[in-house]
Design a protein around this motif. Structure first.
Motif, PDB file in Angstrom:
ATOM      1  N   GLU A 228       3.524  -0.505   2.525  1.00 47.33           N
ATOM      2  CA  GLU A 228       2.094  -0.797   2.397  1.00 47.33           C
ATOM      3  C   GLU A 228       1.362   0.353   1.724  1.00 47.33           C
ATOM      4  OE1 GLU A 228       0.471  -3.412   2.865  1.00 47.33           O
ATOM      5  OE2 GLU A 228       1.566  -4.694   4.261  1.00 47.33           O
ATOM      6  N   LYS A 229       1.731   1.575   2.099  1.00 44.68           N
ATOM      7  CA  LYS A 229       1.105   2.742   1.477  1.00 44.68           C
ATOM      8  C   LYS A 229       1.415   2.796  -0.018  1.00 44.68           C
ATOM      9  CE  LYS A 229       0.929   7.778   1.684  1.00 44.68           C
ATOM     10  NZ  LYS A 229       1.457   9.017   2.324  1.00 44.68           N
ATOM     11  N   ASN A 232      -0.488   0.045  -1.833  1.00 47.60           N
ATOM     12  CA  ASN A 232      -1.906   0.382  -2.031  1.00 47.60           C
ATOM     13  C   ASN A 232      -2.095   1.343  -3.197  1.00 47.60           C
ATOM     14  OD1 ASN A 232      -2.749  -1.199   0.100  1.00 47.60           O
ATOM     15  ND2 ASN A 232      -2.617   0.459   1.605  1.00 47.60           N
ATOM     16  N   GLU A 233      -1.063   2.133  -3.460  1.00 49.70           N
ATOM     17  CA  GLU A 233      -1.116   3.096  -4.569  1.00 49.70           C
ATOM     18  C   GLU A 233      -0.506   2.512  -5.852  1.00 49.70           C
ATOM     19  OE1 GLU A 233       0.973   6.410  -3.005  1.00 49.70           O
ATOM     20  OE2 GLU A 233      -0.611   6.977  -1.583  1.00 49.70           O
ATOM     21  N   THR A 328      -5.224 -10.647  -4.746  1.00 50.25           N
ATOM     22  CA  THR A 328      -5.197  -9.260  -4.271  1.00 50.25           C
ATOM     23  C   THR A 328      -6.349  -9.006  -3.312  1.00 50.25           C
ATOM     24  OG1 THR A 328      -4.415  -8.722  -6.505  1.00 50.25           O
ATOM     25  CG2 THR A 328      -4.742  -6.887  -5.012  1.00 50.25           C
ATOM     26  N   THR A 330      -8.173  -7.769  -0.089  1.00 52.42           N
ATOM     27  CA  THR A 330      -8.034  -6.712   0.911  1.00 52.42           C
ATOM     28  C   THR A 330      -9.170  -6.832   1.918  1.00 52.42           C
ATOM     29  OG1 THR A 330      -7.020  -5.216  -0.696  1.00 52.42           O
ATOM     30  CG2 THR A 330      -7.919  -4.234   1.312  1.00 52.42           C
ATOM     31  N   THR A 332     -11.159  -5.033   4.895  1.00 52.25           N
ATOM     32  CA  THR A 332     -11.446  -3.764   5.550  1.00 52.25           C
ATOM     33  C   THR A 332     -12.124  -4.052   6.887  1.00 52.25           C
ATOM     34  OG1 THR A 332     -11.701  -2.647   3.413  1.00 52.25           O
ATOM     35  CG2 THR A 332     -12.635  -1.547   5.347  1.00 52.25           C
ATOM     36  N   SER A 347      -7.605  -1.095   6.523  1.00 51.74           N
ATOM     37  CA  SER A 347      -7.644  -2.296   5.684  1.00 51.74           C
ATOM     38  C   SER A 347      -6.256  -2.918   5.630  1.00 51.74           C
ATOM     39  CB  SER A 347      -8.118  -1.953   4.267  1.00 51.74           C
ATOM     40  OG  SER A 347      -7.227  -1.033   3.654  1.00 51.74           O
ATOM     41  N   LYS A 349      -3.847  -6.128   3.423  1.00 52.37           N
ATOM     42  CA  LYS A 349      -3.742  -7.100   2.339  1.00 52.37           C
ATOM     43  C   LYS A 349      -3.642  -8.513   2.902  1.00 52.37           C
ATOM     44  CE  LYS A 349      -3.662  -4.356  -1.270  1.00 52.37           C
ATOM     45  NZ  LYS A 349      -4.664  -4.439  -2.344  1.00 52.37           N
TER      46      LYS A 349
END
Length: 387
Positions: A228-229, A232-233, A328, A330, A332, A347, A349
């Motif tokens: 997930e990290k 996100n990047e 996409t 997201t 939060t 947050s 996805k």
């Protein structure tokens, strides 16, 4: 013919004393002794030793027969005791050997077997103490004591002492399992967890199976977090690599497979329409950012629940109320305690990646370090791309 009136033996005429019995001869010596007496008395000295010999032989035969019976009995007891000991019935074997040793105290073999059985009983008591140490979580002390027991068994190198090996191995396995279980909380690397998983692979204990499941679950959790990290990047290859690493040990885990598919979809969509999405996103944000934040998506439901492992899971469902396909997404959100204080802002996805008008999507995330209860979750912002 003249006869002695005392013993009946023949005597010479004129004799004053009997040459056989030595008695003085008086009276009429011509009177013969009765025939029955003549026949019986000479045999008495011969019969008496014969009778004594027969009686002695009978006694010796009885003693010999009895001793032979005792020998057979104690030998049978020794054999039965050996079978009992080898089958793990050490106390019964000890009782039987004690009786045999009492009957034949001069036979060293009985005492040697008895000493061996008693040594095994002592080791069995020592292993019971090790089991108590394990139950009391004194694992280092238990491991040290078990090591001493193992040395004794190896030094004896006998079939009897080898009967303790399965129980000893069981205790060793339990120590290994409980030690690994205590170490799990500090492990944050999948490779490190894999080493522990390999240590448990040959253990058939119920506890080992439970710890293996915990290790696998932690691998899945770590992999998901790392993926997930990376996602996100926009590091899609790294995200897929993290998922694949856990799949080596978690098998066809549905959650990981779905995550991998989601990463591939996002990667494909990102590569094909990266520039277009960025331009559309920028244009859309410039034109009507407020509308995009409030009108494109509707939060159907959101909740936070505590599972049986004590972890908290945030789950939500959103619905597209836009007139175009969005992707996409997201969500939060903020996690608040019972006093309304924000303890976590995060947050997640939304899946699937693409939402048609009126389509619904879901998101979820697990938290392992939240303490307490009565948490509430509130979606504060939604982000997405308009196709």
């Amino acid at each position: 013919m003249l006869f002695c009136p005392h013993c009946g033996s023949e005597v010479n005429e004129g004799s004053r004393y009997c040459s056989q019995c030595g008695q003085q001869l008086e009276g009429d010596l011509k009177k013969p002794i009765h025939k029955s007496e003549d026949r019986k008395k000479p045999w008495l000295p011969v019969l008496l030793p014969v009778l004594v010999a027969l009686l002695t032989s009978a006694v010796l035969f009885f003693v010999y027969t009895h001793e032979q019976g005792v020998n057979e009995e104690v030998l049978k007891s020794k054999q039965e005791a050996e079978e009992l000991a080898l089958s793990g019935h050490y106390a019964d074997a000890e009782t039987m050997l004690e009786k045999a040793a009492e009957q034949r105290p001069n036979i060293e073999a009985f005492q040697e077997d008895l000493d061996s059985v008693r040594s095994v009983l002592t080791l069995q008591e020592d292993m019971s103490q090790v089991e108590t140490m394990i139950e009391d979580q004194k694992l280092s002390k238990a491991e040290e004591s078990l090591s001493e027991i193992q040395k004794v068994i190896q030094e004896k190198d006998s079939q009897l002492f080898s009967t303790l090996i399965p129980e000893m191995n069981n205790l060793d396995s339990r120590i290994t399992v409980m030690t690994i279980n205590k170490e799990l909380s500090r492990m944050t690397d999948i490779d490190e967890l894999a080493v522990k998983l390999n240590e448990l692979s040959g253990l058939n204990l119920k506890e080992a199976s439970q710890v293996r499941e915990k290790i696998t679950e932690k691998m899945i959790s770590l992999s998901t977090k790392q993926a997930e990290k990376a996602l996100n990047e926009k590091q899609y290859s790294e995200a897929i690599s993290s998922v694949d690493q856990a799949l080596q040990y978690a098998g066809n885990n549905e959650k990981l497979l779905q995550l991998k598919e989601r990463i591939k979809q996002e990667k494909t969509a990102f590569e094909e329409k990266q520039q277009e999405r960025l331009e559309q996103a920028m244009q859309q944000a410039a034109k009507d950012e407020l509308k995009n934040q409030t009108d494109a998506l509707e939060v159907v439901e959101v909740s936070i629940k505590k599972d049986e492992f004590g972890d908290f899971s945030v789950q939500g469902k959103v619905k597209s109320v836009a007139t175009q396909i969005i992707s996409t997404v997201t969500a939060t959100y903020e996690i608040k305690n019972s006093e309304g204080k924000v303890v976590k802002k995060d947050s997640a996805k939304v899946y699937p990646v693409y939402l048609n008008p009126e389509d619904e999507g879901t998101f979820d995330k697990v938290y392992y370090k939240l303490k307490g209860k009565n948490y509430k979750v509130e979606v504060t912002e939604m982000e997405w791309l308009v196709e």
